[in-house]
Design an enzyme around this catalytic site. Structure first.
Site, PDB file in Angstrom:
ATOM      1  N   LYS A  63       0.840  -1.208   0.000  1.00 50.95           N
ATOM      2  CA  LYS A  63       0.000   0.000   0.000  1.00 50.95           C
ATOM      3  C   LYS A  63       0.879   1.263   0.000  1.00 50.95           C
ATOM      4  O   LYS A  63       0.668   2.174  -0.810  1.00 50.95           O
ATOM      5  CB  LYS A  63      -0.896  -0.006   1.250  1.00 50.95           C
ATOM      6  N   HIS A  96       7.627   9.690  20.949  1.00 50.68           N
ATOM      7  CA  HIS A  96       8.286  10.097  22.196  1.00 50.68           C
ATOM      8  C   HIS A  96       7.346  10.878  23.109  1.00 50.68           C
ATOM      9  O   HIS A  96       7.712  11.928  23.634  1.00 50.68           O
ATOM     10  CB  HIS A  96       9.550  10.920  21.883  1.00 50.68           C
ATOM     11  N   HIS A 156      15.002  21.039  19.612  1.00 53.36           N
ATOM     12  CA  HIS A 156      14.203  19.819  19.414  1.00 53.36           C
ATOM     13  C   HIS A 156      14.866  19.054  18.254  1.00 53.36           C
ATOM     14  O   HIS A 156      16.042  18.676  18.351  1.00 53.36           O
ATOM     15  CB  HIS A 156      12.764  20.258  19.126  1.00 53.36           C
ATOM     16  N   LYS A 190      25.574  26.290  24.769  1.00 53.61           N
ATOM     17  CA  LYS A 190      24.790  25.060  24.751  1.00 53.61           C
ATOM     18  C   LYS A 190      25.397  24.106  23.726  1.00 53.61           C
ATOM     19  O   LYS A 190      25.712  24.505  22.615  1.00 53.61           O
ATOM     20  CB  LYS A 190      23.347  25.377  24.377  1.00 53.61           C
ATOM     21  N   ILE A 191      25.583  22.862  24.110  1.00 47.02           N
ATOM     22  CA  ILE A 191      26.172  21.886  23.191  1.00 47.02           C
ATOM     23  C   ILE A 191      25.034  21.009  22.664  1.00 47.02           C
ATOM     24  O   ILE A 191      24.396  20.279  23.422  1.00 47.02           O
ATOM     25  CB  ILE A 191      27.215  20.993  23.902  1.00 47.02           C
ATOM     26  N   GLY A 242      22.770  18.181  20.977  1.00 46.07           N
ATOM     27  CA  GLY A 242      22.862  16.722  20.985  1.00 46.07           C
ATOM     28  C   GLY A 242      23.119  16.161  22.376  1.00 46.07           C
ATOM     29  O   GLY A 242      23.306  14.951  22.526  1.00 46.07           O
ATOM     30  N   HIS A 287      18.571  16.201  28.117  1.00 40.84           N
ATOM     31  CA  HIS A 287      17.201  15.856  27.766  1.00 40.84           C
ATOM     32  C   HIS A 287      16.229  16.385  28.810  1.00 40.84           C
ATOM     33  O   HIS A 287      16.560  16.450  29.991  1.00 40.84           O
ATOM     34  CB  HIS A 287      17.030  14.337  27.636  1.00 40.84           C
ATOM     35  N   ASP A 319      20.035  12.488  19.197  1.00 44.04           N
ATOM     36  CA  ASP A 319      20.515  13.226  18.028  1.00 44.04           C
ATOM     37  C   ASP A 319      22.018  13.163  17.806  1.00 44.04           C
ATOM     38  O   ASP A 319      22.484  13.301  16.676  1.00 44.04           O
ATOM     39  CB  ASP A 319      20.098  14.704  18.133  1.00 44.04           C
ATOM     40  N   ARG A 330      -6.871  24.074  26.376  1.00 42.84           N
ATOM     41  CA  ARG A 330      -6.908  25.517  26.592  1.00 42.84           C
ATOM     42  C   ARG A 330      -6.488  25.782  28.042  1.00 42.84           C
ATOM     43  O   ARG A 330      -7.336  25.914  28.934  1.00 42.84           O
ATOM     44  CB  ARG A 330      -8.331  26.027  26.328  1.00 42.84           C
TER      45      ARG A 330
HETATM   46  N1  COA Z   1      24.795  21.980  26.764  1.00 42.15           N
HETATM   47  C1  COA Z   1      25.181  22.746  27.804  1.00 42.15           C
HETATM   48  N2  COA Z   1      24.444  22.883  28.911  1.00 42.15           N
HETATM   49  C2  COA Z   1      23.283  22.215  28.987  1.00 42.15           C
HETATM   50  C3  COA Z   1      22.845  21.392  27.947  1.00 42.15           C
HETATM   51  C4  COA Z   1      23.632  21.300  26.810  1.00 42.15           C
HETATM   52  N3  COA Z   1      23.269  20.551  25.767  1.00 42.15           N
HETATM   53  N4  COA Z   1      21.661  20.834  28.280  1.00 42.15           N
HETATM   54  C5  COA Z   1      21.359  21.300  29.516  1.00 42.15           C
HETATM   55  N5  COA Z   1      22.351  22.143  29.922  1.00 42.15           N
HETATM   56  C6  COA Z   1      22.381  22.865  31.164  1.00 42.15           C
HETATM   57  C7  COA Z   1      21.257  23.870  31.183  1.00 42.15           C
HETATM   58  O1  COA Z   1      21.626  25.103  30.597  1.00 42.15           O
HETATM   59  C8  COA Z   1      20.992  23.997  32.650  1.00 42.15           C
HETATM   60  O2  COA Z   1      21.959  24.833  33.227  1.00 42.15           O
HETATM   61  P1  COA Z   1      21.507  25.979  34.282  1.00 42.15           P
HETATM   62  O3  COA Z   1      20.830  25.233  35.388  1.00 42.15           O
HETATM   63  O4  COA Z   1      22.799  26.622  34.639  1.00 42.15           O
HETATM   64  O5  COA Z   1      20.557  26.849  33.512  1.00 42.15           O
HETATM   65  C9  COA Z   1      21.243  22.590  33.153  1.00 42.15           C
HETATM   66  O6  COA Z   1      22.099  21.981  32.207  1.00 42.15           O
HETATM   67  C10 COA Z   1      20.004  21.761  33.334  1.00 42.15           C
HETATM   68  O7  COA Z   1      19.220  21.821  32.166  1.00 42.15           O
HETATM   69  P2  COA Z   1      17.943  20.910  32.037  1.00 42.15           P
HETATM   70  O8  COA Z   1      16.907  21.397  32.992  1.00 42.15           O
HETATM   71  O9  COA Z   1      18.411  19.515  32.183  1.00 42.15           O
HETATM   72  O10 COA Z   1      17.507  21.125  30.539  1.00 42.15           O
HETATM   73  P3  COA Z   1      16.040  21.410  29.962  1.00 42.15           P
HETATM   74  O11 COA Z   1      15.112  20.352  30.413  1.00 42.15           O
HETATM   75  O12 COA Z   1      15.653  22.822  30.225  1.00 42.15           O
HETATM   76  O13 COA Z   1      16.305  21.312  28.411  1.00 42.15           O
HETATM   77  C11 COA Z   1      17.101  20.339  26.443  1.00 42.15           C
HETATM   78  C12 COA Z   1      16.427  20.081  27.773  1.00 42.15           C
HETATM   79  C13 COA Z   1      17.114  19.058  25.631  1.00 42.15           C
HETATM   80  C14 COA Z   1      16.310  21.416  25.661  1.00 42.15           C
HETATM   81  C15 COA Z   1      18.537  20.833  26.699  1.00 42.15           C
HETATM   82  O14 COA Z   1      19.272  19.793  27.315  1.00 42.15           O
HETATM   83  C16 COA Z   1      19.220  21.285  25.441  1.00 42.15           C
HETATM   84  O15 COA Z   1      19.058  22.444  25.046  1.00 42.15           O
HETATM   85  N6  COA Z   1      20.016  20.404  24.772  1.00 42.15           N
HETATM   86  C17 COA Z   1      20.636  20.734  23.525  1.00 42.15           C
HETATM   87  C18 COA Z   1      19.622  20.635  22.370  1.00 42.15           C
HETATM   88  C19 COA Z   1      19.296  19.219  22.032  1.00 42.15           C
HETATM   89  O16 COA Z   1      20.172  18.376  21.912  1.00 42.15           O
HETATM   90  N7  COA Z   1      17.983  18.961  21.821  1.00 42.15           N
HETATM   91  C20 COA Z   1      17.500  17.655  21.433  1.00 42.15           C
HETATM   92  C21 COA Z   1      16.719  17.055  22.540  1.00 42.15           C
HETATM   93  S1  COA Z   1      16.300  15.365  22.177  1.00 42.15           S
END
Ligand code: COA
Length: 374
Positions: A70, A185, A220, A253-254, A256, A259, A310, A354
């Site tokens: 399909k 997810h 994301h 921010k690095i 990958g 989470h 990622d 909402r």
């Molecule tokens: N690089 C550097 N620092 C990071 C980080 C990263 N990838 N991810 C988290 N941190 C830091 C945050 O800045 C935070 O520091 P602070 O307390 O001084 O502000 C701390 O670690 C805790 O962050 P956390 O609460 O765990 O993250 P979150 O839930 O707000 O955000 C993500 C989650 C995924 C958005 C975040 O980890 C991120 O931006 N990662 C990079 C983007 C990415 O790979 N996205 C794909 C997700 S599947």
């Protein structure tokens, strides 16, 4: 395995119910309809998992064969859609192309009743790779690629159109794994976008178009592209370590890493990392994979941050010759299953989503005459 959650970004809020997946709760950390993603990635093809997510059960052999037949029959693109794709410039972002492609498809093949939701979804699943590759090959190589290939799988179809030749078995297998890992997810940002849209009783194409826009951001789905851009700037593992230490010092921010839900590992990383290692050996790489491993070590040592799905996807895709801007569209080809299943779940037991906001603005005040305003 899941974080203690509170605070901004709706962390820790239960925003609805789902029977589709669990994140950070059981098995290796991610389950689809009760099956561990680790087991699915080891034993299944992506089409089996898509069937599971969309239709509620793993298909038997004849159901799988019929489903693949399909989908194969739905790969073609309407002429009006091809004309739109041909007008989009080469320097557009492929996620924007896909967003437009999905929206245009909704104009041409409108979902007029929710009874069509399974067929409408299967159509998108079959033709999203065609949309991406038709535009990419036309804008970059001036080729009107044949999108109606007889490839067995969605991943194989994608690679065939992209490279102009049938993919190797190893690459088709990696595509199955990758698409399975990205398929679903729970209430991530793009899925929640789709569910909010669905809750207004909107059509499937609108829900998916919105979700594509949400997935595009680097926090994301866009993280796999951003990770690639970073690691290809490192010449060796030592160079990666030195530069990453600088980035951490500057509090950058690095991409990958980290989470929103998982606390100490992302179960998808272990799986795609193994495939990245295999692909590195296959192409004779001695830079990108060691660089990626060192990044992982440094981030854990310095920040206790781990690779998410990622990070090793970046090198894996690169080893298969996939251009970096196409990384996130591959995520769409897969996550479409999760989005659509959530839309169907929302529709089956709907109340418009909402929430309320905490007001932080001005107290109630009179409207001044225009002559009295600053
Ligand atoms: N690089 C550097 N620092 C990071 C980080 C990263 N990838 N991810 C988290 N941190 C830091 C945050 O800045 C935070 O520091 P602070 O307390 O001084 O502000 C701390 O670690 C805790 O962050 P956390 O609460 O765990 O993250 P979150 O839930 O707000 O955000 C993500 C989650 C995924 C958005 C975040 O980890 C991120 O931006 N990662 C990079 C983007 C990415 O790979 N996205 C794909 C997700 S599947």
């Amino acid at each position: 395995m899941a974080k203690q959650l509170s605070g901004a970004g709706l962390r820790g809020q239960v925003a609805g119910k789902t029977a589709l997946s669990t994140v950070g709760k059981s098995g290796s950390g991610l389950t689809y309809r009760g099956y561990d993603v680790k087991d699915l990635a080891q034993t299944c093809q992506f089409e089996e998992v898509a069937y599971l997510i969309l239709k509620g059960k793993l298909p038997n052999q004849s159901e799988l064969d019929a489903y693949k037949t399909k989908l194969r029959g739905m790969r073609g693109l309407p002429t009006a859609l091809k004309e739109v794709l041909e007008r989009i410039p080469k320097n557009a972002h492929p996620m924007d192309v896909l967003r437009t492609g999905c929206s245009m498809l909704g104009n041409l093949e409108m979902e007029t009743s929710f009874e069509q939701q399974q067929d409408v979804t299967d159509r998108m699943l079959a033709c999203f790779p065609s949309i991406i590759c038709y535009w990419y090959r036309f804008s970059h190589d001036g080729v009107r690629v044949d999108v109606e290939t007889d490839d067995d799988s969605i991943g194989g179809h994608f690679l065939h159109m992209l490279h102009g030749e049938k993919p190797r078995e190893l690459h088709e297998q990696v595509m199955h794994v990758s698409l399975i890992l990205y398929a679903e997810h729970e209430f991530n940002a793009s899925t929640f976008t789709a569910r909010v849209c669905a809750s207004t009783l909107s059509d499937m194409h609108s829900c998916v178009t919105g979700a594509i826009g949400s997935l595009r951001g680097p926090l994301h789905g866009g993280a796999n592209e951003a990770a690639m851009e970073m690691i290809e700037g490192f010449t060796s593992a030592d160079d990666a370590e030195e530069k990453m230490m600088g980035m951490l010092e500057r509090k950058e921010k690095i991409m990958g890493f980290g989470h929103a839900i998982y606390s100490d590992s992302d179960p998808r990383n272990e799986i795609i990392k193994q495939w990245s290692e295999k692909l590195a050996a296959d192409v004779g790489d001695d830079v990108l994979y060691p660089v990626s491993v060192r990044c992982e070590e440094v981030m854990w040592r310095e920040k206790k941050l781990f690779c998410n799905a990622d990070f090793f996807h970046a090198s894996a895709y690169n080893f298969m010759g996939i251009p970096t801007p196409l990384f996130t569209p591959i995520f769409v080809m897969s996550r479409l299953t999760g989005w659509a299943a959530h839309v169907m779940e929302q529709r089956a037991d709907n109340r418009i989503i909402r929430p309320s906001a905490e007001y932080t603005g001005e107290e109630l005040r009179p409207v001044p005459a225009i002559s009295e305003r600053a």
